[in-house]
Write a protein that holds these residues in place. Structure first.
Motif, PDB file in Angstrom:
ATOM      1  N   THR A   4      39.368  47.104  50.362  1.00 43.84           N
ATOM      2  CA  THR A   4      38.566  47.028  51.675  1.00 43.84           C
ATOM      3  C   THR A   4      39.483  47.914  52.622  1.00 43.84           C
ATOM      4  O   THR A   4      40.215  47.764  52.630  1.00 43.84           O
ATOM      5  CB  THR A   4      38.465  45.445  52.116  1.00 43.84           C
ATOM      6  N   ALA A  20      44.464  37.318  53.791  1.00 43.24           N
ATOM      7  CA  ALA A  20      43.605  37.271  52.741  1.00 43.24           C
ATOM      8  C   ALA A  20      44.104  38.355  51.787  1.00 43.24           C
ATOM      9  O   ALA A  20      44.065  38.306  50.491  1.00 43.24           O
ATOM     10  CB  ALA A  20      42.045  37.794  52.933  1.00 43.24           C
ATOM     11  N   SER A  25      43.222  38.021  47.564  1.00 38.78           N
ATOM     12  CA  SER A  25      41.546  37.914  47.301  1.00 38.78           C
ATOM     13  C   SER A  25      40.792  38.974  48.016  1.00 38.78           C
ATOM     14  O   SER A  25      39.802  39.299  47.798  1.00 38.78           O
ATOM     15  CB  SER A  25      41.138  36.886  48.144  1.00 38.78           C
ATOM     16  N   ARG A  26      41.687  39.969  48.964  1.00 37.86           N
ATOM     17  CA  ARG A  26      41.092  40.874  49.442  1.00 37.86           C
ATOM     18  C   ARG A  26      42.185  42.185  49.783  1.00 37.86           C
ATOM     19  O   ARG A  26      42.705  42.254  50.959  1.00 37.86           O
ATOM     20  CB  ARG A  26      40.400  40.572  50.862  1.00 37.86           C
TER      21      ARG A  26
END
Length: 371
Positions: A4, A20, A25-26
Motif C-alpha cells: 500500500t 497495521a 496486515s498491511r
C-alpha cells in the motif's frame, strides 16, 4: 503480499498506517508507487525507496520483526519514552522514531513544516512524558547550535534524555559544543538495510555484530533488511550468508573494529586517484569541516587535466571569509593527509542542494560538476 503506497512526506499518514504494517496486515511502500507485480514476503512491514547520496535507486524491504528488534534494542540501550519526530517519516530514521514511540506506548510529537530553532523549541514543549527523545541529522544540530544564544533553544536541547545523531559524520567540536549546552548526544551508525542506526557511539546494539573484512564493515543481526524489492542480484551481492549460517550485510563502508568499538572511515568507493595517489574524499571532507564557516561543506571529485582527478569544496555562503577558509582548509588537509590531497578549489552558493532527509544532495552536485 501486496503493498500500500503511503506518502512518506506525510508523517501523520505514516503514523496512522504503521500499526497495521507492524502487525503484518498491511505492508507499506514509502517513497514510491508500487507496480501491480510488486509483491513482498509475509511479515514485511515497509519497503523504503532510497538512493541516499549515490543516486542509485534501491527499494529496501524491512520486516516487522526487524523494525521491532531495532526499536527494542534502542530502548535497551538508551531507555524508552516519548519521541519527537523532526525527520521525514519516509526515511528509515524518521520511521524508527514512530516505531519506537509505538513500541513504548507513547504518542510522538511531530515537528510541522520546515526545521528551525523556533519549531524545535515549540515541538519540544509539546512533549509530556518524563523521558524524552529525538533523532536529528548534523545539519539540524548545527542550526540549533547557531541559535543557542536563545535561552529557550538551550533549554530545549537539554530537555532530551538522548538526541540521536545520524546520517552523516558528526564533527567532534559540534558534539562538544552541544554537550557543553547540556545536550546528551548519541552518534549512530546504520542504514536502511539495518533498520536505521544499529551502532551507538561506536558500540553495536544488543544482538548486532559488526566485523571488518578486508577493510569493509559487515553487519549481522535481527535488524537486517530482507533484501531489495525486484532486485535479487543486488540482494545476493550485498547480503551474504557464511558457512555457519550467519547472514551479513556488506555495508560498502571502510572501517575497523577494535575491542568491540566500531570506527567508520568513509565509503570504500568515495576515493579518487590524483597523480597516481589514492585519496579518500570522506577523510578530506571531515578535515575541511573543522574549518570555521565550512562545517556543512561537501567535498566532491572533479576532473583535472594535470592530475586526472582532484577535489572541490562546495559550501553555503555565510559570515566568513571564503578565501581565508579555503586556504585554511588546504593547510589542514595537507598537514593530516599530505599536499597531494588538498582540494583544488572552493565553490560557494547561497544554499547547498539538500535531500529531504537533511543530507547534502551529492547526486545533484555531481550533475552540477558535469554541467
Amino acid at each position: 503480499m501486496r503493498l500500500t503506497a503511503i506518502d512518506g512526506a506525510d508523517a501523520r499518514a505514516v503514523q496512522a498506517a504503521l500499526p497495521a504494517a507492524l502487525d503484518g496486515s498491511r505492508p507499506l511502500a514509502l517513497g514510491f508507487a508500487p507496480d501491480a507485480s510488486d509483491t513482498v514476503p509475509d511479515g514485511t512491514a515497509v519497503v523504503i525507496a532510497t538512493s541516499g547520496s549515490s543516486g542509485i535507486p534501491k527499494r529496501v524491504i524491512l520486516s516487522a520483526d526487524a523494525l521491532r528488534a531495532s526499536a527494542e534494542a534502542t530502548a535497551a540501550r538508551i531507555g524508552e519514552g516519548q519521541w519527537m519526530l523532526a525527520l521525514p517519516a519516509g526515511y528509515v530514521a524518521g520511521l524508527q522514531v514512530l516505531a519506537r514511540s509505538l513500541s513504548a506506548g507513547e504518542t510522538p510529537v511531530l515537528l510541522d513544516g520546515r526545521f528551525t530553532a523556533e519549531a524545535f523549541v515549540e515541538a519540544t514543549s509539546a512533549l509530556t512524558a518524563e523521558r524524552k527523545y529525538t533523532s536529528l541529522v548534523p545539519a539540524q544540530l548545527r542550526t540549533l547550535l547557531d541559535a543557542a544564544g536563545d535561552r529557550r533553544v538551550k533549554e530545549a536541547l537539554a530537555a532530551y534524555d538522548a538526541i540521536l545523531i545520524g546520517g552523516q559524520w558528526l564533527e567532534h567540536h559540534q558534539r562538544d559544543r552541544a554537550e557543553e549546552l547540556g545536550a546528551r548526544i548519541v552518534s549512530t551508525y546504520g542504514s536502511s538495510e539495518t533498520s536505521g542506526g544499529c551502532v551507538y557511539d561506536g558500540v553495536p546494539l544488543d544482538g548486532v555484530s559488526v566485523v571488518a573484512v578486508d577493510g569493509e564493515l559487515r553487519i549481522a543481526g535481527p535488524t537486517l533488511a530482507s533484501g531489495y524489492l525486484g532486485d535479487g542480484e543486488l540482494t545476493d551481492r550485498v547480503f551474504r550468508t557464511d558457512p555457519d549460517g550467519v547472514r551479513w550485510y556488506r555495508t560498502g563502508d571502510a572501517g575497523d573494529v577494535t575491542d568491540g568499538v566500531v570506527a567508520v572511515r568513509g565509503r570504500i568507493d568515495n576515493v579518487i586517484v590524483s597523480g597516481g595517489i589514492n585519496i579518500s574524499l570522506d577523510q578530506v571532507e571531515r578535515i575541511v569541516r573543522t574549518v570555521p564557516g565550512l562545517e556543512g561543506a561537501v567535498v566532491m571529485a572533479i576532473p583535472d587535466e594535470r592530475w586526472g582527478e582532484a577535489s572541490v569544496i562546495f559550501a553555503a555562503t555565510g559570515a566568513f571569509d571564503a578565501e581565508q577558509a579555503y586556504h585554511e582548509a588546504r593547510a589542514r588537509v595537507a598537514a593530516e593527509l599530505g599536499k597531494h590531497a588538498r582540494p583544488a578549489q572552493l565553490e560557494t552558493s547561497p544554499e547547498l542542494p539538500m535531500l529531504p532527509s537533511g543530507k547534502p544532495d551529492r547526486e545533484m552536485l555531481r550533475r552540477m560538476i558535469l554541467d
